[in-house]
Design a protein around this motif. Structure first.
Motif, PDB file in Angstrom:
ATOM      1  N   ASP B  63       0.854  -1.190   0.000  1.00 11.72           N
ATOM      2  CA  ASP B  63       0.000   0.000   0.000  1.00 11.72           C
ATOM      3  C   ASP B  63       0.885   1.234   0.000  1.00 11.72           C
ATOM      4  N   ILE B  64       0.810   2.010  -1.066  1.00  8.96           N
ATOM      5  CA  ILE B  64       1.579   3.254  -1.160  1.00  8.96           C
ATOM      6  C   ILE B  64       0.558   4.364  -1.179  1.00  8.96           C
ATOM      7  N   GLY B  65       0.170   4.819  -0.008  1.00 10.86           N
ATOM      8  CA  GLY B  65      -0.858   5.843   0.035  1.00 10.86           C
ATOM      9  C   GLY B  65      -2.158   5.319  -0.538  1.00 10.86           C
ATOM     10  N   GLU B  66      -2.617   5.937  -1.597  1.00 10.94           N
ATOM     11  CA  GLU B  66      -3.863   5.496  -2.207  1.00 10.94           C
ATOM     12  C   GLU B  66      -3.607   4.596  -3.415  1.00 10.94           C
ATOM     13  N   ILE B  67      -2.364   4.176  -3.581  1.00 10.33           N
ATOM     14  CA  ILE B  67      -2.009   3.252  -4.653  1.00 10.33           C
ATOM     15  C   ILE B  67      -1.821   1.882  -4.042  1.00 10.33           C
ATOM     16  N   ARG B  69      -0.205  -1.619  -4.946  1.00  9.84           N
ATOM     17  CA  ARG B  69       0.643  -2.274  -5.942  1.00  9.84           C
ATOM     18  C   ARG B  69       0.762  -3.751  -5.580  1.00  9.84           C
ATOM     19  N   MET B 112       0.826  -5.225 -10.845  1.00  4.43           N
ATOM     20  CA  MET B 112      -0.475  -4.614 -11.086  1.00  4.43           C
ATOM     21  C   MET B 112      -0.583  -3.383 -10.181  1.00  4.43           C
ATOM     22  N   THR B 113      -0.971  -2.279 -10.736  1.00  4.88           N
ATOM     23  CA  THR B 113      -1.086  -1.031  -9.975  1.00  4.88           C
ATOM     24  C   THR B 113      -2.537  -0.584 -10.003  1.00  4.88           C
ATOM     25  N   LEU B 114      -3.122  -0.399  -8.827  1.00  4.23           N
ATOM     26  CA  LEU B 114      -4.528  -0.009  -8.726  1.00  4.23           C
ATOM     27  C   LEU B 114      -4.644   1.306  -7.967  1.00  4.23           C
ATOM     28  N   TRP B 115      -5.596   2.087  -8.374  1.00  2.00           N
ATOM     29  CA  TRP B 115      -5.914   3.304  -7.637  1.00  2.00           C
ATOM     30  C   TRP B 115      -6.988   2.971  -6.616  1.00  2.00           C
ATOM     31  N   SER B 118      -9.623   5.826   0.285  1.00  2.00           N
ATOM     32  CA  SER B 118      -9.813   5.398   1.668  1.00  2.00           C
ATOM     33  C   SER B 118     -11.195   5.816   2.148  1.00  2.00           C
ATOM     34  N   ARG B 124      -9.943   2.551   5.762  1.00  2.00           N
ATOM     35  CA  ARG B 124      -9.288   1.505   4.980  1.00  2.00           C
ATOM     36  C   ARG B 124      -9.463   1.784   3.495  1.00  2.00           C
TER      37      ARG B 124
END
Lengths: 173, 174
Positions: B63-67, B69, B112-115, B118, B124
């Motif tokens: 979890d990178i902030g709101e990304i 991966r 895979m990178t998802l936006w 929270s 969450r």
């Protein structure tokens, strides 16, 4: 002339030395399966030899345990140059479920350089034949990494990651 | 003895060819075969169920902030298809590709990178845009306007052995 002759011989027939580095014998059974007349990897001049000094290629199966790692290093040094190292199975490629265990190095490339990786648990005999053909340059490489993104339109991912590296928002779980 | 050798030779000649011509001809895999895993970022909701059940932990969620991966270390994947079984959205499945031998380990690392966004109440991350879009569509879990929910919230999947192997070519997008 002798050098050219030897190089041609080595290119046409790859003698294998099979090294079990803590494998569960699944990959070993598949390697033996490849030598049977049904799959018959001896078409490419491959056969198992009993000492690394006669071998052109090492086949490594199993996550390299700590006990066997110095022995694998000695086997690698005993193999005459030029040599090819083929890692067979998910253990030898990436460590499988033992990738971070204390008594296992987790992968062959942690101790010796590897030329061909054949993942699978165990790999199909066809997959091993494919890997052998890949080592000989008979077939092209087919696997590509899959990179997918699902982002809002116009979203600049690199700028977001750079901004997050400077001020990470720790309030997000 | 010579006769028996001759008979043996005749048997060998009559047996024909048994060796597969594999690297020069395509090989056929059995219908239950589980090969390299493949995923679809448009279906994934980032719930992390696949990473939770993966025995060699080859699916890693970061979890990178709101990304969100998700990294797939396919070098240690054992192709057990547990990720396929637990995925509620069928965003990950196994293909019939077994020719994964490579000379570069970086080929075995998918990403895979998802936006994500929270939730203001619980804090969450959850995925927003495509999940909400799918609520209104007819095909999402069999629920649509005026339709009864016949399959329940979590659809019951058939076991893998009854599923035809999906090929690498993705179905055409609607």
């Amino acid at each position: 002339m002798i050098r050219d002759f030897c190089a041609r011989m080595v290119r046409n027939s790859l003698w294998l030395f099979h090294t079990n580095c803590g494998s569960c014998n699944g990959c070993d059974i598949e390697i033996i399966d490849v030598l049977t007349p049904y799959y018959d990897v001896e078409r490419f001049g491959m056969k198992l030899v009993s000492t690394p000094r006669h071998a052109d290629a090492l086949i490594v199966s199993g996550p390299v345990s700590r006990q066997v790692a110095p022995a694998l290093r000695r086997v690698y040094e005993a193999t005459p140059n030029p040599k090819v190292v083929i890692a067979v199975g998910a253990c030898a490629v990436g460590g499988n479920i033992w990738f971070d265990t204390y008594n296992v190095l987790g992968g062959t490339d942690r101790i010796i350089p590897v030329n061909v990786y054949i993942p699978g648990c165990p790999p199909r005999p066809e997959a091993i034949v494919y890997g052998a053909a890949l080592a000989l340059g008979l077939v092209p490489k087919k696997v590509t990494p899959q990179k997918e993104k699902h982002l809002p339109p116009g979203f600049d991912l690199d700028a977001y990651l750079a901004d997050y590296a400077v001020n990470p928002r720790d309030d997000l779980p | 003895m010579f006769k028996s050798k001759l008979r043996e030779a005749v048997i060998c000649l009559g047996a024909g060819r048994v060796t597969l011509r594999y690297p020069f001809e395509p090989a056929v895999v059995p219908p239950k075969f589980r090969g390299k895993i493949q995923f679809d970022a448009r279906k994934c909701i980032g719930c992390g169920g696949c990473a939770n059940v993966c025995p060699p932990r080859c699916i890693v969620i970061e979890d990178i902030g709101e990304i969100c991966r998700i990294t797939f270390h396919l070098d240690r994947c054992i192709q057990c298809a547990r990720c396929y079984e637990v995925c509620p959205e069928e965003a990950i499945w196994t293909t019939d590709q077994f020719e994964t031998a490579t000379d570069d380990k970086a080929d075995l690392k998918s990403e895979m990178t998802l936006w994500m966004s929270s939730c203001q109440r619980c804090g969450r991350c959850f995925e927003t845009d495509n999940a909400i879009d799918r609520f209104q569509s007819k095909r999402w879990r069999g629920r649509g306007p005026g339709e009864a929910n016949k399959r329940g919230i979590f659809p019951v999947k058939p076991p893998l052995e009854f599923m035809p192997p999906k090929s690498l070519v993705r179905e055409s997008e609607e």
